[in-house]
Scaffold this motif. Structure first.
Motif, PDB file in Angstrom:
ATOM      1  N   ASP A 156       0.062   7.289  -4.952  1.00 38.40           N
ATOM      2  CA  ASP A 156      -0.895   6.530  -5.770  1.00 38.40           C
ATOM      3  C   ASP A 156      -0.888   5.041  -5.459  1.00 38.40           C
ATOM      4  O   ASP A 156      -0.942   4.197  -6.369  1.00 38.40           O
ATOM      5  CB  ASP A 156      -0.618   6.756  -7.261  1.00 38.40           C
ATOM      6  N   TYR A 157      -0.845   4.693  -4.179  1.00 39.03           N
ATOM      7  CA  TYR A 157      -0.815   3.267  -3.806  1.00 39.03           C
ATOM      8  C   TYR A 157      -2.162   2.603  -4.091  1.00 39.03           C
ATOM      9  O   TYR A 157      -3.229   3.129  -3.785  1.00 39.03           O
ATOM     10  CB  TYR A 157      -0.491   3.109  -2.316  1.00 39.03           C
ATOM     11  N   LEU A 158      -2.097   1.419  -4.702  1.00 37.03           N
ATOM     12  CA  LEU A 158      -3.254   0.542  -4.879  1.00 37.03           C
ATOM     13  C   LEU A 158      -2.876  -0.839  -4.373  1.00 37.03           C
ATOM     14  O   LEU A 158      -1.771  -1.325  -4.644  1.00 37.03           O
ATOM     15  CB  LEU A 158      -3.690   0.488  -6.343  1.00 37.03           C
ATOM     16  N   HIS A 159      -3.789  -1.471  -3.653  1.00 38.96           N
ATOM     17  CA  HIS A 159      -3.479  -2.725  -2.977  1.00 38.96           C
ATOM     18  C   HIS A 159      -3.119  -3.853  -3.927  1.00 38.96           C
ATOM     19  O   HIS A 159      -2.445  -4.799  -3.550  1.00 38.96           O
ATOM     20  CB  HIS A 159      -4.654  -3.151  -2.100  1.00 38.96           C
ATOM     21  N   HIS A 160      -3.571  -3.758  -5.190  1.00 41.73           N
ATOM     22  CA  HIS A 160      -3.284  -4.837  -6.142  1.00 41.73           C
ATOM     23  C   HIS A 160      -2.016  -4.581  -6.974  1.00 41.73           C
ATOM     24  O   HIS A 160      -1.698  -5.352  -7.875  1.00 41.73           O
ATOM     25  CB  HIS A 160      -4.472  -5.063  -7.084  1.00 41.73           C
ATOM     26  N   SER A 161      -1.288  -3.503  -6.656  1.00 39.66           N
ATOM     27  CA  SER A 161      -0.055  -3.202  -7.382  1.00 39.66           C
ATOM     28  C   SER A 161       1.093  -4.035  -6.811  1.00 39.66           C
ATOM     29  O   SER A 161       1.531  -3.810  -5.673  1.00 39.66           O
ATOM     30  CB  SER A 161       0.275  -1.714  -7.287  1.00 39.66           C
ATOM     31  N   ARG A 162       1.590  -4.967  -7.582  1.00 34.81           N
ATOM     32  CA  ARG A 162       2.650  -5.861  -7.112  1.00 34.81           C
ATOM     33  C   ARG A 162       3.919  -5.083  -6.788  1.00 34.81           C
ATOM     34  O   ARG A 162       4.534  -5.290  -5.739  1.00 34.81           O
ATOM     35  CB  ARG A 162       2.951  -6.924  -8.170  1.00 34.81           C
ATOM     36  N   VAL A 163       4.304  -4.178  -7.675  1.00 36.81           N
ATOM     37  CA  VAL A 163       5.558  -3.453  -7.468  1.00 36.81           C
ATOM     38  C   VAL A 163       5.457  -2.531  -6.250  1.00 36.81           C
ATOM     39  O   VAL A 163       6.422  -2.382  -5.491  1.00 36.81           O
ATOM     40  CB  VAL A 163       5.961  -2.661  -8.727  1.00 36.81           C
ATOM     41  N   LYS A 180      -6.741   7.872  -5.331  1.00 28.85           N
ATOM     42  CA  LYS A 180      -8.101   8.375  -5.195  1.00 28.85           C
ATOM     43  C   LYS A 180      -9.165   7.382  -5.657  1.00 28.85           C
ATOM     44  O   LYS A 180     -10.301   7.415  -5.169  1.00 28.85           O
ATOM     45  CB  LYS A 180      -8.256   9.680  -5.979  1.00 28.85           C
ATOM     46  N   SER A 181      -8.800   6.472  -6.551  1.00 33.78           N
ATOM     47  CA  SER A 181      -9.784   5.505  -7.046  1.00 33.78           C
ATOM     48  C   SER A 181     -10.223   4.539  -5.954  1.00 33.78           C
ATOM     49  O   SER A 181     -11.348   4.025  -5.984  1.00 33.78           O
ATOM     50  CB  SER A 181      -9.214   4.726  -8.228  1.00 33.78           C
ATOM     51  N   TYR A 182      -9.358   4.282  -4.978  1.00 36.02           N
ATOM     52  CA  TYR A 182      -9.712   3.323  -3.923  1.00 36.02           C
ATOM     53  C   TYR A 182     -10.864   3.862  -3.078  1.00 36.02           C
ATOM     54  O   TYR A 182     -11.843   3.149  -2.816  1.00 36.02           O
ATOM     55  CB  TYR A 182      -8.497   3.028  -3.037  1.00 36.02           C
ATOM     56  N   LEU A 183     -10.782   5.105  -2.682  1.00 31.78           N
ATOM     57  CA  LEU A 183     -11.859   5.697  -1.887  1.00 31.78           C
ATOM     58  C   LEU A 183     -13.126   5.833  -2.721  1.00 31.78           C
ATOM     59  O   LEU A 183     -14.242   5.606  -2.227  1.00 31.78           O
ATOM     60  CB  LEU A 183     -11.410   7.066  -1.369  1.00 31.78           C
ATOM     61  N   SER A 191     -15.397  -1.180   6.321  1.00 31.68           N
ATOM     62  CA  SER A 191     -14.499  -2.206   6.862  1.00 31.68           C
ATOM     63  C   SER A 191     -13.262  -2.367   5.995  1.00 31.68           C
ATOM     64  O   SER A 191     -12.156  -2.591   6.508  1.00 31.68           O
ATOM     65  CB  SER A 191     -15.234  -3.548   6.988  1.00 31.68           C
ATOM     66  N   LEU A 192     -13.416  -2.236   4.664  1.00 34.17           N
ATOM     67  CA  LEU A 192     -12.268  -2.344   3.769  1.00 34.17           C
ATOM     68  C   LEU A 192     -11.313  -1.177   3.967  1.00 34.17           C
ATOM     69  O   LEU A 192     -10.088  -1.347   3.956  1.00 34.17           O
ATOM     70  CB  LEU A 192     -12.732  -2.397   2.303  1.00 34.17           C
ATOM     71  N   LEU A 193     -11.863   0.020   4.136  1.00 35.13           N
ATOM     72  CA  LEU A 193     -11.027   1.199   4.345  1.00 35.13           C
ATOM     73  C   LEU A 193     -10.256   1.083   5.663  1.00 35.13           C
ATOM     74  O   LEU A 193      -9.067   1.397   5.729  1.00 35.13           O
ATOM     75  CB  LEU A 193     -11.895   2.458   4.352  1.00 35.13           C
ATOM     76  N   LYS A 194     -10.917   0.619   6.703  1.00 37.83           N
ATOM     77  CA  LYS A 194     -10.246   0.453   7.992  1.00 37.83           C
ATOM     78  C   LYS A 194      -9.174  -0.623   7.913  1.00 37.83           C
ATOM     79  O   LYS A 194      -8.086  -0.488   8.480  1.00 37.83           O
ATOM     80  CB  LYS A 194     -11.269   0.096   9.074  1.00 37.83           C
ATOM     81  N   SER A 195      -9.485  -1.708   7.202  1.00 39.69           N
ATOM     82  CA  SER A 195      -8.529  -2.810   7.078  1.00 39.69           C
ATOM     83  C   SER A 195      -7.285  -2.373   6.324  1.00 39.69           C
ATOM     84  O   SER A 195      -6.153  -2.649   6.748  1.00 39.69           O
ATOM     85  CB  SER A 195      -9.187  -3.989   6.357  1.00 39.69           C
ATOM     86  N   LEU A 196      -7.473  -1.670   5.201  1.00 43.43           N
ATOM     87  CA  LEU A 196      -6.333  -1.203   4.419  1.00 43.43           C
ATOM     88  C   LEU A 196      -5.488  -0.232   5.236  1.00 43.43           C
ATOM     89  O   LEU A 196      -4.256  -0.332   5.254  1.00 43.43           O
ATOM     90  CB  LEU A 196      -6.815  -0.520   3.134  1.00 43.43           C
ATOM     91  N   THR A 197      -6.147   0.696   5.914  1.00 46.26           N
ATOM     92  CA  THR A 197      -5.420   1.664   6.735  1.00 46.26           C
ATOM     93  C   THR A 197      -4.606   0.963   7.808  1.00 46.26           C
ATOM     94  O   THR A 197      -3.441   1.285   8.036  1.00 46.26           O
ATOM     95  CB  THR A 197      -6.399   2.655   7.390  1.00 46.26           C
ATOM     96  N   SER A 198      -5.208  -0.012   8.460  1.00 51.74           N
ATOM     97  CA  SER A 198      -4.535  -0.743   9.531  1.00 51.74           C
ATOM     98  C   SER A 198      -3.298  -1.462   9.024  1.00 51.74           C
ATOM     99  O   SER A 198      -2.236  -1.440   9.665  1.00 51.74           O
ATOM    100  CB  SER A 198      -5.505  -1.742  10.165  1.00 51.74           C
ATOM    101  N   VAL A 199      -3.407  -2.102   7.858  1.00 52.39           N
ATOM    102  CA  VAL A 199      -2.273  -2.832   7.285  1.00 52.39           C
ATOM    103  C   VAL A 199      -1.143  -1.874   6.916  1.00 52.39           C
ATOM    104  O   VAL A 199       0.029  -2.107   7.246  1.00 52.39           O
ATOM    105  CB  VAL A 199      -2.713  -3.638   6.043  1.00 52.39           C
ATOM    106  N   LEU A 200      -1.477  -0.785   6.243  1.00 50.79           N
ATOM    107  CA  LEU A 200      -0.447   0.144   5.774  1.00 50.79           C
ATOM    108  C   LEU A 200       0.229   0.892   6.921  1.00 50.79           C
ATOM    109  O   LEU A 200       1.392   1.286   6.797  1.00 50.79           O
ATOM    110  CB  LEU A 200      -1.056   1.135   4.781  1.00 50.79           C
TER     111      LEU A 200
END
Length: 273
Positions: A156-163, A180-183, A191-200
């Motif tokens: 359940d990773y979300l990019h805005h979750s600090r912890v 699932k909420s991110y997708l 572009s956001l989906l590709k960017s997040l995938t690339s970072v993770l």
């Protein structure tokens, strides 16, 4: 306080209240496949449960497990693995993921019991990260799990979750599952989906999983290397016997999109203009 007992139903357990023995729930174990989105090939399953109250009503899983204590969740995972050892694991060597709060890794006895009962490699999915991430005991037990060949997944990773972000680079995750909420909210933002995938990808050993894939467009958006998918587009959670039957007749590519009459996807499909 609750206890887990055997059920009259196959691949199920009963959870009884120690304060009131008339209060109980039946949990039937299910499996939902995790796939390569370009082909539908199954690479793992997540262990899930259908919860039925003593009145016969199906309960909301999130509500039920949000109120379940850590001890109950630890016992449930042991019960799931025990059930699968007698059913699924006797038919095929497969990877199944099990959900736990990260605080369970503070319990040496539980970790030893978990490792002792696992006759096949498993993945542990961690959601509740409300612990001291610098705990030496947690770090040692996570390392012990991986040394024995098991996997650690951040769920359940979300990019805005600090912890969740604090764990990146600190815990050596094998897989990160994107909530699932991110997708759902970023389907039109390729572009956001590709960017997040690339970072993770730089923080995992094996890849990322997008949860909640429900449409052909969403499937197309995530077709890239080391990216996997889970959701109703490919398969609903299935009962154990159904999973075993499908594996018996068509070993890995049996669980394709159930909404398109088993059409097999090959390659990265072009996106609609």
């Amino acid at each position: 306080m609750h206890k887990i007992t055997t059920s009259d139903l196959p691949n199920a357990v009963r959870i009884e209240s120690l304060l009131n023995h008339n209060l109980y729930a039946e949990l039937t174990f299910l499996l939902q496949p995790i796939v390569i989105p370009s082909t539908g090939e199954v690479i793992a399953f997540e262990a899930l449960s259908k919860v039925i109250s003593q009145s016969g009503d199906q309960l909301n899983n999130e509500d039920f497990f949000d109120h379940a204590g850590t001890e109950l969740l630890k016992s449930l995972v042991i019960a799931q693995i025990s059930a699968f050892k007698q059913t699924v694991y006797t038919k095929r060597r497969i990877l199944i993921s099990y959900n736990l709060p990260l605080s369970c890794m503070e319990d040496d006895c539980f970790v030893e019991k978990l490792l002792a009962i696992c006759t096949q490699k498993v993945a542990l999915e961690f959601t509740d990260l409300n612990v001291n991430l610098k705990s030496k005991k947690i770090a040692d037990n996570l390392a012990k799990v991986q040394r024995q060949g098991h996997q650690l997944w951040l769920d359940d990773y979300l990019h805005h979750s600090r912890v969740a972000n604090l764990t990146l680079g600190y815990i050596e995750w094998d897989i990160i599952k994107i909530d699932k909420s991110y997708l759902y909210f970023n389907t039109e933002e390729e572009s956001l989906l590709k960017s997040l995938t690339s970072v993770l990808q730089s923080y995992v050993k094996k890849g990322v999983i997008f949860e909640g894939v429900e449409t052909e467009l969403q499937r197309r958006l995530i077709c890239r290397e080391k990216t996997f998918a889970q959701g109703y587009y490919f398969s609903y959670p299935r009962c154990i016997n159904e999973v075993i039957q499908k594996m018996k007749f068509t070993p890995w590519k049996a669980l394709h999109n159930e909404r398109s009459q088993q059409i097999e996807h090959t390659g990265e499909a072009p996106l609609p203009v």
